[in-house]
Design a protein around this motif. Sequence first.
Motif, PDB file in Angstrom:
ATOM      1  N   GLY A  84       0.792  -1.223   0.000  1.00 28.67           N
ATOM      2  CA  GLY A  84       0.000   0.000   0.000  1.00 28.67           C
ATOM      3  C   GLY A  84       0.825   1.275   0.000  1.00 28.67           C
ATOM      4  O   GLY A  84       0.275   2.385   0.050  1.00 28.67           O
ATOM      5  N   ILE A  85       2.138   1.151  -0.103  1.00 23.97           N
ATOM      6  CA  ILE A  85       3.003   2.340  -0.052  1.00 23.97           C
ATOM      7  C   ILE A  85       2.787   3.200  -1.277  1.00 23.97           C
ATOM      8  O   ILE A  85       2.825   2.720  -2.404  1.00 23.97           O
ATOM      9  CB  ILE A  85       4.477   1.947   0.075  1.00 23.97           C
ATOM     10  CG1 ILE A  85       4.740   1.320   1.443  1.00 23.97           C
ATOM     11  CG2 ILE A  85       5.369   3.188  -0.098  1.00 23.97           C
ATOM     12  CD1 ILE A  85       6.173   0.859   1.632  1.00 23.97           C
ATOM     13  N   LYS A  86       2.583   4.465  -1.064  1.00 27.61           N
ATOM     14  CA  LYS A  86       2.424   5.437  -2.145  1.00 27.61           C
ATOM     15  C   LYS A  86       3.649   6.338  -2.178  1.00 27.61           C
ATOM     16  O   LYS A  86       4.738   5.896  -2.521  1.00 27.61           O
ATOM     17  CB  LYS A  86       1.121   6.196  -1.965  1.00 27.61           C
ATOM     18  CG  LYS A  86      -0.115   5.303  -1.971  1.00 27.61           C
ATOM     19  CD  LYS A  86      -1.375   6.054  -1.683  1.00 27.61           C
ATOM     20  CE  LYS A  86      -1.751   6.993  -2.808  1.00 27.61           C
ATOM     21  NZ  LYS A  86      -3.015   7.701  -2.554  1.00 27.61           N
TER      22      LYS A  86
ATOM     23  N   VAL B 189       1.065   5.456   3.304  1.00 34.20           N
ATOM     24  CA  VAL B 189       0.573   4.118   3.009  1.00 34.20           C
ATOM     25  C   VAL B 189      -0.950   4.124   2.951  1.00 34.20           C
ATOM     26  O   VAL B 189      -1.608   4.630   3.875  1.00 34.20           O
ATOM     27  CB  VAL B 189       1.066   3.115   4.065  1.00 34.20           C
ATOM     28  CG1 VAL B 189       0.591   1.705   3.716  1.00 34.20           C
ATOM     29  CG2 VAL B 189       2.578   3.153   4.173  1.00 34.20           C
ATOM     30  N   LYS B 190      -1.493   3.583   1.884  1.00 35.02           N
ATOM     31  CA  LYS B 190      -2.942   3.416   1.760  1.00 35.02           C
ATOM     32  C   LYS B 190      -3.341   2.145   2.506  1.00 35.02           C
ATOM     33  O   LYS B 190      -2.841   1.063   2.208  1.00 35.02           O
ATOM     34  CB  LYS B 190      -3.334   3.314   0.287  1.00 35.02           C
ATOM     35  CG  LYS B 190      -4.826   3.122   0.047  1.00 35.02           C
ATOM     36  CD  LYS B 190      -5.121   3.035  -1.440  1.00 35.02           C
ATOM     37  CE  LYS B 190      -6.595   2.798  -1.702  1.00 35.02           C
ATOM     38  NZ  LYS B 190      -6.886   2.694  -3.159  1.00 35.02           N
ATOM     39  N   VAL B 191      -4.258   2.325   3.449  1.00 31.97           N
ATOM     40  CA  VAL B 191      -4.681   1.215   4.296  1.00 31.97           C
ATOM     41  C   VAL B 191      -6.186   1.004   4.140  1.00 31.97           C
ATOM     42  O   VAL B 191      -6.959   1.950   4.327  1.00 31.97           O
ATOM     43  CB  VAL B 191      -4.336   1.487   5.776  1.00 31.97           C
ATOM     44  CG1 VAL B 191      -4.807   0.337   6.645  1.00 31.97           C
ATOM     45  CG2 VAL B 191      -2.842   1.725   5.954  1.00 31.97           C
ATOM     46  N   ILE B 192      -6.594  -0.212   3.800  1.00 37.03           N
ATOM     47  CA  ILE B 192      -8.013  -0.550   3.697  1.00 37.03           C
ATOM     48  C   ILE B 192      -8.559  -0.752   5.109  1.00 37.03           C
ATOM     49  O   ILE B 192      -7.999  -1.522   5.902  1.00 37.03           O
ATOM     50  CB  ILE B 192      -8.228  -1.818   2.870  1.00 37.03           C
ATOM     51  CG1 ILE B 192      -7.581  -1.675   1.482  1.00 37.03           C
ATOM     52  CG2 ILE B 192      -9.724  -2.135   2.753  1.00 37.03           C
ATOM     53  CD1 ILE B 192      -8.154  -0.547   0.655  1.00 37.03           C
TER      54      ILE B 192
ATOM     55  N   ALA C 145     -13.152   0.841   1.943  1.00 35.60           N
ATOM     56  CA  ALA C 145     -12.782   2.210   2.294  1.00 35.60           C
ATOM     57  C   ALA C 145     -11.322   2.243   2.754  1.00 35.60           C
ATOM     58  O   ALA C 145     -10.855   1.318   3.416  1.00 35.60           O
ATOM     59  CB  ALA C 145     -13.687   2.738   3.397  1.00 35.60           C
ATOM     60  N   ALA C 146     -10.661   3.323   2.376  1.00 40.27           N
ATOM     61  CA  ALA C 146      -9.228   3.393   2.680  1.00 40.27           C
ATOM     62  C   ALA C 146      -8.860   4.728   3.303  1.00 40.27           C
ATOM     63  O   ALA C 146      -9.526   5.739   3.072  1.00 40.27           O
ATOM     64  CB  ALA C 146      -8.418   3.174   1.411  1.00 40.27           C
TER      65      ALA C 146
END
Length: 125
Positions: A30-32, A99-102, A108-109
């Motif tokens: 999920g790392i951006k 980091v994008k986390v669900i 939803a994130a």
Amino acid sequence: QVQLVESGGGLVQAGGSLRLSCVASGSTSGIKTMGWYRQAPGKQRDLVATISTDGITYYTDSVKGRFTISRDNSKNTVYLQTNSLKPEDTAVYYCNAVVKVIVNVEGAAVERNYWGQGTQVTVFS
């Protein structure tokens, strides 16, 4: 969870160079954006440079032309090449990952910031 570990700091004479590295582990899918910040004694933590997943970079004005940020997504690693170092570059350098986390079954994130422990860069004249 994402863990970040920096390395590469040290003591260097003005005009010298250092290459900082930051390796991410854990839930790295999920790392951006990844980036480097620095904090000098008695001062706030300031942004130095960032790089997106597709390589778009940003630099604060004071390091433009001297520092280069890069990343190797296959190794979950971000680098900061620091050249022509000045005494005012002395600081603890911190790696950052957005980091994008669900957060639920509907998908939803949220975005969370993760930090490394920091690596000291000291530039003497």
